[in-house]
Write an enzyme that holds these catalytic residues in place. Structure first.
Site, PDB file in Angstrom:
ATOM      1  N   ARG A 161       0.730   0.503 -23.209  1.00 56.03           N
ATOM      2  CA  ARG A 161       1.071  -0.478 -22.166  1.00 56.03           C
ATOM      3  C   ARG A 161       2.466  -1.066 -22.366  1.00 56.03           C
ATOM      4  NH1 ARG A 161      -4.858  -3.290 -21.544  1.00 56.03           N
ATOM      5  NH2 ARG A 161      -5.612  -1.820 -19.974  1.00 56.03           N
ATOM      6  N   LYS A 216     -23.439   3.000 -13.454  1.00 54.55           N
ATOM      7  CA  LYS A 216     -24.297   2.433 -12.407  1.00 54.55           C
ATOM      8  C   LYS A 216     -23.790   2.615 -10.988  1.00 54.55           C
ATOM      9  CE  LYS A 216     -25.083  -1.651 -15.005  1.00 54.55           C
ATOM     10  NZ  LYS A 216     -24.930  -3.035 -14.662  1.00 54.55           N
ATOM     11  N   GLY A 268     -10.908   2.793 -17.472  1.00 54.53           N
ATOM     12  CA  GLY A 268     -10.702   2.827 -18.920  1.00 54.53           C
ATOM     13  C   GLY A 268     -11.351   4.032 -19.586  1.00 54.53           C
ATOM     14  N   GLY A 296     -10.061  -2.155 -13.549  1.00 49.03           N
ATOM     15  CA  GLY A 296     -10.566  -2.939 -12.413  1.00 49.03           C
ATOM     16  C   GLY A 296      -9.633  -2.899 -11.215  1.00 49.03           C
TER      17      GLY A 296
HETATM   18  P1  ADP Z   1     -14.520   3.929 -16.164  1.00 44.04           P
HETATM   19  O1  ADP Z   1     -14.244   3.025 -17.335  1.00 44.04           O
HETATM   20  O2  ADP Z   1     -13.754   5.207 -16.235  1.00 44.04           O
HETATM   21  O3  ADP Z   1     -14.366   3.207 -14.845  1.00 44.04           O
HETATM   22  P2  ADP Z   1     -17.351   3.407 -16.249  1.00 44.04           P
HETATM   23  O4  ADP Z   1     -17.093   2.219 -17.132  1.00 44.04           O
HETATM   24  O5  ADP Z   1     -17.778   3.164 -14.874  1.00 44.04           O
HETATM   25  O6  ADP Z   1     -16.066   4.372 -16.254  1.00 44.04           O
HETATM   26  O7  ADP Z   1     -18.477   4.331 -16.917  1.00 44.04           O
HETATM   27  C1  ADP Z   1     -18.425   4.721 -18.246  1.00 44.04           C
HETATM   28  C2  ADP Z   1     -19.744   4.547 -18.938  1.00 44.04           C
HETATM   29  O8  ADP Z   1     -20.788   5.242 -18.271  1.00 44.04           O
HETATM   30  C3  ADP Z   1     -19.670   5.119 -20.336  1.00 44.04           C
HETATM   31  O9  ADP Z   1     -19.890   4.095 -21.283  1.00 44.04           O
HETATM   32  C4  ADP Z   1     -20.779   6.176 -20.358  1.00 44.04           C
HETATM   33  O10 ADP Z   1     -21.470   6.227 -21.592  1.00 44.04           O
HETATM   34  C5  ADP Z   1     -21.695   5.713 -19.250  1.00 44.04           C
HETATM   35  N1  ADP Z   1     -22.536   6.808 -18.767  1.00 44.04           N
HETATM   36  C6  ADP Z   1     -22.116   7.978 -18.231  1.00 44.04           C
HETATM   37  N2  ADP Z   1     -23.173   8.786 -17.976  1.00 44.04           N
HETATM   38  C7  ADP Z   1     -24.284   8.117 -18.357  1.00 44.04           C
HETATM   39  C8  ADP Z   1     -25.682   8.431 -18.352  1.00 44.04           C
HETATM   40  N3  ADP Z   1     -26.116   9.598 -17.887  1.00 44.04           N
HETATM   41  N4  ADP Z   1     -26.530   7.503 -18.836  1.00 44.04           N
HETATM   42  C9  ADP Z   1     -26.069   6.318 -19.302  1.00 44.04           C
HETATM   43  N5  ADP Z   1     -24.766   5.967 -19.331  1.00 44.04           N
HETATM   44  C10 ADP Z   1     -23.883   6.854 -18.860  1.00 44.04           C
HETATM   45 MG    MG Z   2     -15.445   1.491 -18.241  1.00 42.87          MG
END
Ligand code: ADP
Ligand code: MG
Length: 400
Positions: free
Chosen positions: A38, A202, A354, A377
């Protein structure tokens, strides 16, 4: 769509005091900066201003001190790293406060070509409250405002929204400009077909993103924990996989909307399942329904191949959210497959979030991705079609 906001190119900063909101929210370990991505990302803007004779006041938050001075979250290690990166020709000064007499004096004494790093903005409670008095005091330090903290632009804080409201001209820095241009290119004027890959834990985290994307994309690939709520909504058995029972209707609506808009929405057809959520769990690959007592933690090989094929043929790809629990090796392959498929594809690719960016780095394919967003975010809110407060306050190109 375009930024339509003034940038560094629209101002003459020579001899002026310029307040730059940067994102220096870096990991610190034992008082030393860890990953300095960063800080490096802010260098083009800082160097441009300094070389054009500006006196630069750089300010950022660091961690979550919640309105109090937290010794371990002082900016001094960040300023030290910045000094190393800028070299001795640029004197990097510090002040151990965000507001008050010492800050005013340090800012007043600052000469063209010099840089002053303010203390951690969130040592002041007024920062996250967008307190008008704090914003006024910060705005009074400078004659120009530059927004380069893309990762914080979704927050209406004093430094991100209050200061640019009061310190004019207020323009976008080079990092922010790059973020917006990449996003506009991918979402506003994409080379077809436009494919989005959405994963993560989710449905509830990503529902607005899904709804906005359905209006734009040709193909939507869904993976991660959120896939199981969709599969259950379709009547599949999902074992003990992550499921949001209260989002089954939402999932059905998204599925129906995809049909109505002729968007090809793909869900995993096979899964890497485990008997518990652990690195050393017993695992197997299953097609279709997931047996009782097993949870889906990654997309299976058949799904990987199908998704990779869509990415190979894409003109533009947007990716947010891992395909599985990529932090654990046995469930990291689906996410790696997407990262590698993006790297090999000729598509213009934009990756944000992230965990998704961490997956790109883990696979060592950073150089082969069109744009890696520095925002988590903030990137999601752009995908949701929202106007970010830290961008909203900047001057329009045609305004005086
Ligand atoms: P980003 O940070 O790229 O926006 P998210 O924070 O939305 O992504 O999602 C990442 C999280 O989702 C990770 O911690 C990962 O372990 C979890 N995850 C992915 N697939 C599954 C799954 N099948 N069951 C539970 N958690 C999951
Ligand atoms: Mg995340």
């Amino acid at each position: 769509m375009s930024l339509a906001k003034k940038t560094l190119r629209d101002i003459d900063p020579a001899g002026k005091k310029v307040f730059v909101r940067v994102d220096f929210n870096v990991p610190l370990k034992d008082g030393v900066v860890g990953d300095d991505t960063r800080i490096r990302a802010a260098l083009p803007t800082l160097q441009d201003l300094l070389s054009r004779g500006a006196a630069v006041i750089a300010a950022s938050h660091l961690g979550r001190p919640k309105g109090q001075v937290v010794e371990s979250l002082r900016m001094a290690p960040v300023a030290a790293r910045l000094q190393e990166l800028l070299g001795d020709a640029v004197p990097v000064k510090t002040v151990t406060a965000v507001r008050g007499e010492a800050v005013r004096e340090a800012a007043a004494a600052l000469q063209p070509g010099e840089l002053l790093v303010l203390e951690n903005l969130r040592f002041e409670a007024g920062e996250t409250e967008n307190d008008p008095e704090l914003a006024e005091e910060l705005a009074d330090l400078a004659e120009l405002f530059v927004q380069d903290a893309f990762g914080t632009c979704h927050r209406a804080h004093a430094s991100t929204a209050g200061v640019p409201e009061r310190c004019k001209p207020a323009v976008a820095g080079l990092l922010l400009e790059k973020e917006i241009q990449a996003f506009d290119q991918a979402m506003g004027n994409p080379k077809q077909p436009l494919v989005a890959v959405i994963g993560g834990a989710k449905v509830s985290d990503k529902i607005l993103v899904l709804e906005t994307l359905l209006e734009k994309v040709d193909c939507l690939l869904i993976g991660g924990g959120m896939a199981y709520t969709f599969l259950k909504a379709q009547g599949h058995e999902i074992g003990s996989s992550l499921c949001e029972e209260d989002r089954l209707d939402t999932a059905r609506e998204v599925l129906a909307e995809a049909v109505a808009r002729s968007v090809e929405l793909m869900l995993p057809t096979d899964h890497v399942v485990a008997d518990r959520f652990a690195e050393d769990a017993a695992t197997q690959t299953v097609n279709g329904d997931i047996p009782e007592g097993w949870m889906g933690l990654d997309i299976g090989p058949e799904t990987q191949a199908a998704y990779a094929a869509r990415l190979a043929d894409a003109g533009t790809v947007i990716w947010n959210g891992p395909m599985g629990v990529f932090e654990l090796e046995p469930f990291s392959h689906g996410t790696s497959c997407v990262a590698q498929a993006l790297a090999q594809s000729d598509a213009m690719s934009v990756v944000g979030g992230g965990d998704s960016v961490a997956a790109i780095k883990k696979n060592g394919v950073e150089a082969k991705i069109g744009h890696i967003s520095t925002g988590g975010g903030a990137f999601l809110e752009l995908l949701e079609g929202k106007e970010l407060p830290g961008i909203a306050q900047l001057d329009y190109i045609d305004s005086k």
